[in-house]
Structure formats: C-alpha cells, structure tokens
Design a protein around this motif. Structure first.
Motif, PDB file in Angstrom:
ATOM      1  N   ASP B  60      26.523  44.962  45.010  1.00 42.54           N
ATOM      2  CA  ASP B  60      27.870  45.891  44.488  1.00 42.54           C
ATOM      3  C   ASP B  60      27.639  44.942  42.882  1.00 42.54           C
ATOM      4  O   ASP B  60      28.432  43.590  43.002  1.00 42.54           O
ATOM      5  CB  ASP B  60      28.698  45.777  44.745  1.00 42.54           C
ATOM      6  CG  ASP B  60      29.768  46.422  44.695  1.00 42.54           C
ATOM      7  OD1 ASP B  60      29.686  47.096  43.318  1.00 42.54           O
ATOM      8  OD2 ASP B  60      30.762  46.220  45.197  1.00 42.54           O
ATOM      9  N   VAL B  61      27.977  45.531  41.612  1.00 41.32           N
ATOM     10  CA  VAL B  61      27.253  45.005  40.851  1.00 41.32           C
ATOM     11  C   VAL B  61      28.927  44.727  40.013  1.00 41.32           C
ATOM     12  O   VAL B  61      29.358  44.596  38.588  1.00 41.32           O
ATOM     13  CB  VAL B  61      26.717  45.294  39.538  1.00 41.32           C
ATOM     14  CG1 VAL B  61      25.485  44.366  40.670  1.00 41.32           C
ATOM     15  CG2 VAL B  61      26.110  46.126  39.454  1.00 41.32           C
ATOM     16  N   VAL B  62      29.681  46.165  41.041  1.00 38.89           N
ATOM     17  CA  VAL B  62      30.948  46.233  40.095  1.00 38.89           C
ATOM     18  C   VAL B  62      32.323  45.036  40.309  1.00 38.89           C
ATOM     19  O   VAL B  62      32.913  45.037  41.303  1.00 38.89           O
ATOM     20  CB  VAL B  62      31.847  47.391  40.257  1.00 38.89           C
ATOM     21  CG1 VAL B  62      33.000  47.728  39.263  1.00 38.89           C
ATOM     22  CG2 VAL B  62      30.562  48.688  39.578  1.00 38.89           C
ATOM     23  N   ASN B  63      32.893  44.282  39.362  1.00 35.70           N
ATOM     24  CA  ASN B  63      33.992  44.064  39.114  1.00 35.70           C
ATOM     25  C   ASN B  63      35.062  44.147  38.566  1.00 35.70           C
ATOM     26  O   ASN B  63      36.092  44.829  38.463  1.00 35.70           O
ATOM     27  CB  ASN B  63      33.313  41.831  39.599  1.00 35.70           C
ATOM     28  CG  ASN B  63      34.771  41.589  39.386  1.00 35.70           C
ATOM     29  OD1 ASN B  63      35.848  42.055  39.775  1.00 35.70           O
ATOM     30  ND2 ASN B  63      34.823  39.783  39.491  1.00 35.70           N
ATOM     31  N   THR B  64      35.167  43.529  37.232  1.00 33.15           N
ATOM     32  CA  THR B  64      36.029  44.155  36.309  1.00 33.15           C
ATOM     33  C   THR B  64      35.153  44.710  35.108  1.00 33.15           C
ATOM     34  O   THR B  64      34.128  45.462  34.454  1.00 33.15           O
ATOM     35  CB  THR B  64      36.471  42.759  34.632  1.00 33.15           C
ATOM     36  OG1 THR B  64      35.015  42.644  34.237  1.00 33.15           O
ATOM     37  CG2 THR B  64      36.875  41.195  36.167  1.00 33.15           C
ATOM     38  N   ASN B  91      37.913  42.108  42.366  1.00 28.69           N
ATOM     39  CA  ASN B  91      37.414  39.960  42.714  1.00 28.69           C
ATOM     40  C   ASN B  91      37.877  39.611  41.759  1.00 28.69           C
ATOM     41  O   ASN B  91      37.659  39.012  41.147  1.00 28.69           O
ATOM     42  CB  ASN B  91      35.808  39.730  42.865  1.00 28.69           C
ATOM     43  CG  ASN B  91      35.879  38.566  43.745  1.00 28.69           C
ATOM     44  OD1 ASN B  91      36.540  38.362  44.060  1.00 28.69           O
ATOM     45  ND2 ASN B  91      34.724  38.255  43.762  1.00 28.69           N
ATOM     46  N   ASN B 265      31.016  44.557  33.256  1.00 25.36           N
ATOM     47  CA  ASN B 265      32.333  43.138  33.762  1.00 25.36           C
ATOM     48  C   ASN B 265      32.488  42.610  32.798  1.00 25.36           C
ATOM     49  O   ASN B 265      32.592  40.896  32.499  1.00 25.36           O
ATOM     50  CB  ASN B 265      31.504  42.726  34.800  1.00 25.36           C
ATOM     51  CG  ASN B 265      30.729  42.783  35.920  1.00 25.36           C
ATOM     52  OD1 ASN B 265      31.921  43.543  37.065  1.00 25.36           O
ATOM     53  ND2 ASN B 265      29.828  42.962  36.227  1.00 25.36           N
ATOM     54  N   TYR B 267      35.415  40.568  30.442  1.00 22.56           N
ATOM     55  CA  TYR B 267      36.260  38.849  30.407  1.00 22.56           C
ATOM     56  C   TYR B 267      37.447  40.121  30.336  1.00 22.56           C
ATOM     57  O   TYR B 267      38.047  40.368  29.555  1.00 22.56           O
ATOM     58  CB  TYR B 267      35.978  38.061  28.672  1.00 22.56           C
ATOM     59  CG  TYR B 267      37.574  37.373  29.427  1.00 22.56           C
ATOM     60  CD1 TYR B 267      37.050  36.164  30.134  1.00 22.56           C
ATOM     61  CD2 TYR B 267      38.806  36.835  28.438  1.00 22.56           C
ATOM     62  CE1 TYR B 267      37.266  35.122  30.916  1.00 22.56           C
ATOM     63  CE2 TYR B 267      39.733  36.040  29.181  1.00 22.56           C
ATOM     64  CZ  TYR B 267      39.614  35.151  30.049  1.00 22.56           C
ATOM     65  OH  TYR B 267      39.951  34.248  29.978  1.00 22.56           O
ATOM     66  N   LEU B 268      38.318  39.977  31.576  1.00 28.26           N
ATOM     67  CA  LEU B 268      39.256  40.634  31.290  1.00 28.26           C
ATOM     68  C   LEU B 268      40.536  39.815  33.784  1.00 28.26           C
ATOM     69  O   LEU B 268      39.111  39.447  33.996  1.00 28.26           O
ATOM     70  CB  LEU B 268      39.416  41.919  32.244  1.00 28.26           C
ATOM     71  CG  LEU B 268      38.905  42.691  31.588  1.00 28.26           C
ATOM     72  CD1 LEU B 268      38.212  44.590  31.675  1.00 28.26           C
ATOM     73  CD2 LEU B 268      39.410  43.384  29.646  1.00 28.26           C
ATOM     74  N   VAL B 269      41.239  38.975  32.711  1.00 28.24           N
ATOM     75  CA  VAL B 269      41.495  38.458  33.564  1.00 28.24           C
ATOM     76  C   VAL B 269      42.907  38.658  33.887  1.00 28.24           C
ATOM     77  O   VAL B 269      43.494  39.185  32.849  1.00 28.24           O
ATOM     78  CB  VAL B 269      41.954  36.180  33.202  1.00 28.24           C
ATOM     79  CG1 VAL B 269      40.168  36.324  33.403  1.00 28.24           C
ATOM     80  CG2 VAL B 269      42.084  36.576  31.999  1.00 28.24           C
ATOM     81  N   PRO B 271      45.717  36.454  35.377  1.00 29.34           N
ATOM     82  CA  PRO B 271      46.428  35.524  35.930  1.00 29.34           C
ATOM     83  C   PRO B 271      48.006  35.914  36.196  1.00 29.34           C
ATOM     84  O   PRO B 271      48.636  36.220  35.982  1.00 29.34           O
ATOM     85  CB  PRO B 271      46.325  33.736  34.994  1.00 29.34           C
ATOM     86  CG  PRO B 271      46.639  34.579  33.647  1.00 29.34           C
ATOM     87  CD  PRO B 271      45.488  36.065  33.908  1.00 29.34           C
TER      88      PRO B 271
END
Lengths: 314, 285
Positions: B60-64, B91, B265, B267-269, B271
C-alpha cells in the motif's frame, strides 16, 4: 513499437541514472530476494592493531545503497519482511502487503510512477519550521528542475549515504563515493577524515563546501564522523526536497558487525528544522571478493533535463 | 445401529466440510474484494527498477495526500460558499482541513484550520500554528478528535486501509447488485461501524458510519464519492474522487468539487504543538 513521449522521457531519465551504477551491482544483483530487510551479519569483525573495528573494504555487496528500488524503499524506512508483511521502521506501523496480481512486466511509465510513490511512503520525515513546509513540498514536486544532483553536482553529505569504499589508517579515514548512478546521478566524491583528536575549525572561519569539515572519533566500537562547514547547495536525503542552511551539522555513525556496516546520519539545522532528524539505519554488505575494486568513475553529463515535459520524477 | 452411526458421521463430516468451505469462500471473497477496491484506487504497487533478481511483493503506497476544491459547506442550517483544502496522512493518522467560508449575505470570509493527529485535535491560527513560540497559535480542541479522525478514515483510502486492518471482522456482501464492505473502526473510533458501497469498477462510492452509542449520534455520517480520476499535477495512477458530498445526521454538511488531488506522498507533516500536548495531558489527569 514506439512508446508515448512521456514514457520515452521517463525511460531516458531512468537509463541515465541506472546504467553506470549497474556496473557496481551487476554480479550481486543476481541474489534472489523477496525482502528488502537488512542483510544479516556473518563472520567475525576484523580489528586493527589498536583494537578498533577495521572498516576497510568495498561496501557494495548488494549494490550501492542508493541503487535499486528495494534499497531505496529500505532507505525510506520500510522493511518488506516477507510476501505478506511490511513494517515502517520509524513508526512501527504495519503496511498492507499483497501478492502481485500479474506477471506482466510494468511499462516504464507504470514503473516510474510506482517507484516515485514507493520511495516516499515512509513516515520518517524531517520536521521543518512551518514557514518552510510549502517550500519543501514544492522543491520535491519540482525536483526535475530543482534537485541539485540532477545537474551532476555532488550529492553532498549525508545525501551520499554509505561510502562504497572505506580506507582506514590510525590517523585518518578515506571515504570514496563513486556517485554517477543509483537514485541520484552525481559527481564522484571523496572525503579525508582525520581521527587524531583535532577539534573543528570555528564555523565562521570555514568556507562552505559540499562535504564540509569532518573529524572522527570512536565511541566504543562505533565510528562517529562529525561534520559542519557545508555550503547550502545540496539536499540532505535521497528524495524529498530536503534543503538545508550553511549551519547544518551532521553526525554520522558507522558500526561494523561481521560483513555488514550500519550507518545513520543525524542532521541538526536550527535555521530551518524544528528538531534534529535522524535517517533510518542503512546496512551495507561487504563485497565478498577479496580483490574487489571500484571501476573507473564515468563522467556525469546531463543531457535529458531540457527534454522533460512533465513533473513525473524519481 | 452401525448404519445410524455411519450415517451420522457422514452427515457431520459433510456439514463440517460445508462450514469450512463457506469460511474459506468468505475469506477468499473478502481478500478479493478488498484487493479489487485497493487496485481500483491505485493503492497497491510494486516496481522492479534496479531490483536485479529481487522480486518484492506489492504494498500500500498511500501515506500523505493533499487536495483542494470549492463548493458549499453548511452549519447551523446556513450554507456557506467554501474553499476547501485538505492535507492528510495515514502514517501517522492526521488531517489538516483549511476552509475559507463566505456566507449568503457576503461579508468578510471566515478562515479556519482544523487539525487532528492520533489522540490530539487543535485549531491553528495559521498553518503550523503553535509550533514556533510567539509566531502563531494552536488552540486545543480535544472534544472533536473523533469527528476529525472520522473524516480521515471515511475517505476511500481510509476505508480500504481500515477494512484490511480489521481482518476477519470485515465482511463483504451484495446489496441491490452492489458490493458492500462492512467493518468496525478501532482505537479512538472504536464503536463505529462503517458500511462502504463499491460500484461496478470497484470504486468506493458511498461510505456510511453508524455509532453503537446513541450519545455519539453526531458521528452518523454518509459520504458520497464520484468522478474518480488521477487529479494530480504529478501523475501517480492513484485515482481520487472529483466530487465529495457529505451528510451528517441526514443533513448536507459538505459538497465539494475537487480541483486538485496530489497523491505522490507530498511533504506534509503534523507535529503536535507543545500546548496541545500539555492540554491533553491535563485533561487525562
């Protein structure tokens, strides 16, 4: 049969990046694996007369650590442990894993789009200050134009990863990075790193360079390489648009266990990062041939960028 | 007597085989249906570039992801013209919803940034608010953790991921010729059952959520997805919906036409600001 224009361009870019590096990995790439988990160490760890581990050797037993999607997925923090299990090493989360549903080879377009996703799916991402979030995202999205390594510039540290050759003397180390292939097409780099107890030159007295000023010391059996004095012309991980300032400080750790070498790098850059960031550990395998050599470094000559018409990229 | 025992044994054996076969069939169907849904979305991928003889399985390649669109949103029976932008990740599980809303009478647009990550929810005065002291703020919003996480897990990718993770608790069936996937959510969303409807191309077209606890009636939602395509500027072969309609308690709350859906995917973060962590710790004491 002619491929669509976008496929030809992707294929050209892939060929540029992969062919030279294939030289290094050719004989080892025949090892059949269904996992990209780190190799298990075997054999004893040799030591130098002063009792430290001897890191000397050609460390490309499974190919350059930037070469091949299985290695790149591992660098991104995903261990595909078996046909049914994948783990994100940073978060510990399980990633759904499925058997392939066809034996048909993917075409270039399908392969490159999948590779681009696979290289970015891991959770271990540096945390930039919020004012840089959009910039990092855009650098990665526009990596075809923005990635400094695409113009044959040095990868820099720590982007170059594990050196393909390490030479060790009592007072300094030699690291060689053949470059010119794998995920990023770059110039060859070398580093001469003293381990004689000297201290860093004050940062303000250094002109920034691609590899910085590095000094080394031992912490137990782990070699610690501490570097600063960089220019800001490089990105610090294989993908992601991870730019840095001239105040970047990098601490690399090398630990030999038998025929394996484990490497991590911690990046500190309070100008742009909210907190230090550490790579997922990478493990290189010693080239098993006692007479192993690095071949000639081919010149890096970029001729494809002007012809790329989409944002699809590595 | 001997014949009766034999007959009983044969009946028992046939019954056992039938039960086993039905079980195996059910497992097979579930795996096939979930794989078909994941494949339709382009979630399951592999490649052999530079792999030599190595043959890794598909993952499964879906993260962001990030998407934006425009349309209407409603609250307190008022409809607002809405610009809608979402950053999300699985994730860790996190989502940031940025809305700019203009009321029917015009006036100054209302701007909000609503964020959730795992056990924490907060509102940001600007993107990344509360992370750098003195620059912007984060306001804890712990009461809406479930509501915000539900939006993440009822997106098509969340449905497939959660259904796979639910394992044998996931059931598949047909209703009016359509394939239905039913499964319970877990962790913060335990006690909520999801019913997802697939179309003939195995795209998730409707997602309904039903809380077991009547006190969580506000988590009863219905979301419809249509017009699937690769809406990214960087093409990924991941298909995303072009139209999203969500109802809560039977009333429409969101109707968005998607303009862009970046699935590479990016760059989304997310914190968690220190004051949000502190507020959550204080709440739990």
């Amino acid at each position: 049969m002619r491929l669509p224009a976008s496929s030809r361009i992707i294929a050209a870019a892939a060929a540029l990046c992969l062919l030279p590096a294939a030289v290094f990995a050719q004989e080892f790439s025949q090892i059949r694996r269904t996992s990209n988990a780190p190799p298990k160490p075997s054999g004893a760890t040799p030591r130098t007369p002063d009792g430290h581990p001897d890191l000397t050797g050609v460390w490309n037993g499974l190919g350059d650590n930037l070469l091949g999607v299985p290695n790149q997925i591992a660098n991104n923090g995903l261990a595909i442990e078996s046909e049914s299990s994948t783990r994100d090493l940073h978060s510990g989360s399980l990633i759904a894993t499925f058997p392939r549903n066809t034996n048909r080879p993917l075409n270039n377009e399908e392969s490159e789009r999948a590779a681009s996703l696979l290289r970015r799916v891991g959770s271990n991402r540096p945390i930039y200050k919020p004012e840089y979030w959009e910039m990092v995202k855009n650098l990665d999205a526009n990596a075809n134009e923005e990635d400094p390594s695409n113009n044959c510039m040095p990868a820099g540290i720590p982007r170059a990863g594990i050196p393909s050759y390490i030479g060790q003397t009592p007072t300094y180390f030699i690291f060689i990075y053949p470059g010119q292939g794998g995920l990023i097409a770059t110039q060859t780099m070398y580093r001469m790193i003293p381990i004689d107890g000297r201290k860093h030159t004050p940062l303000q007295e250094l002109d920034g360079t691609y590899t910085g000023e590095a000094i080394a010391h031992w912490e137990g059996d782990t070699l610690v390489v501490d570097a600063w004095g960089f220019n800001s012309n490089t990105w610090f991980d294989q993908i992601g648009g991870y730019f840095h300032s001239e105040n970047m400080h990098v601490i690399e750790r090398f630990h030999r266990d038998g025929n394996t070498l484990t490497w991590t790098a911690t990046v500190e850059d309070p100008d742009v990062l909210l907190e230090p960031w550490t790579t997922t550990p990478r493990v290189a395998l010693l080239n098993p041939r006692p007479n192993a050599m690095l071949p000639e470094s081919l010149p890096c000559s970029e001729r494809d960028l002007a012809h790329i018409v989409t944002k699809e990229h590595h | 007597m001997k014949a009766t025992i034999l007959k009983t044994f044969v009946i028992a054996a046939v019954a056992a085989l039938a039960i086993q076969s039905a079980g195996a069939q059910s497992t097979l169907d579930r795996a096939k249906v979930l794989r078909a849904a994941a494949d339709a979305l382009g979630m399951v991928r592999w490649t052999d570039i530079g792999a030599g003889a190595t043959r890794l399985p598909a993952i499964d390649v879906v993260n962001t992801m990030e998407f934006q669109g425009s349309g209407t949103s409603s609250s307190s029976d008022r409809a607002f013209k809405t610009e809608y932008k979402v950053a999300l990740g699985y994730n860790p599980a996190a989502m940031r919803v940025e809305m700019t809303r203009t009321g029917p009478g015009g006036g100054a647009p209302q701007h909000s940034i609503q964020t959730v990550r795992e056990n924490y929810a907060w509102d940001e005065s600007e993107i990344g608010g509360g992370l750098v002291p003195g620059k912007s703020t984060a306001t804890p919003a712990m009461a809406v953790v479930k509501d915000r996480l539900l939006q993440l897990w009822t997106l098509p990718y969340g449905v497939v991921k959660a259904a796979v993770a639910a394992g044998e608790k996931t059931t598949v069936s047909t209703e009016g010729g359509a394939t239905i996937i039913t499964f319970p959510l877990s962790e913060q969303l335990a006690g909520i059952t999801v019913k997802a409807t697939l179309d003939s191309k195995n795209f998730v077209t409707k997602v309904e959520t039903r809380p077991d606890n009547p006190a969580l009636a506000n988590l009863a939602t219905e979301t419809e997805y249509s017009d699937y395509a690769d809406h990214g500027e960087i093409l990924t072969d991941i298909k995303s919906p072009g139209h999203i309609v969500r109802r809560q308690g039977g009333r429409p709350v969101l109707d968005i036409q998607v303009k862009m859906w970046e699935a590479n995917n990016p760059y989304l973060v997310f914190p968690v600001p220190p004051n949000v962590k502190a507020a959550a710790a204080a709440n739990s004491r």
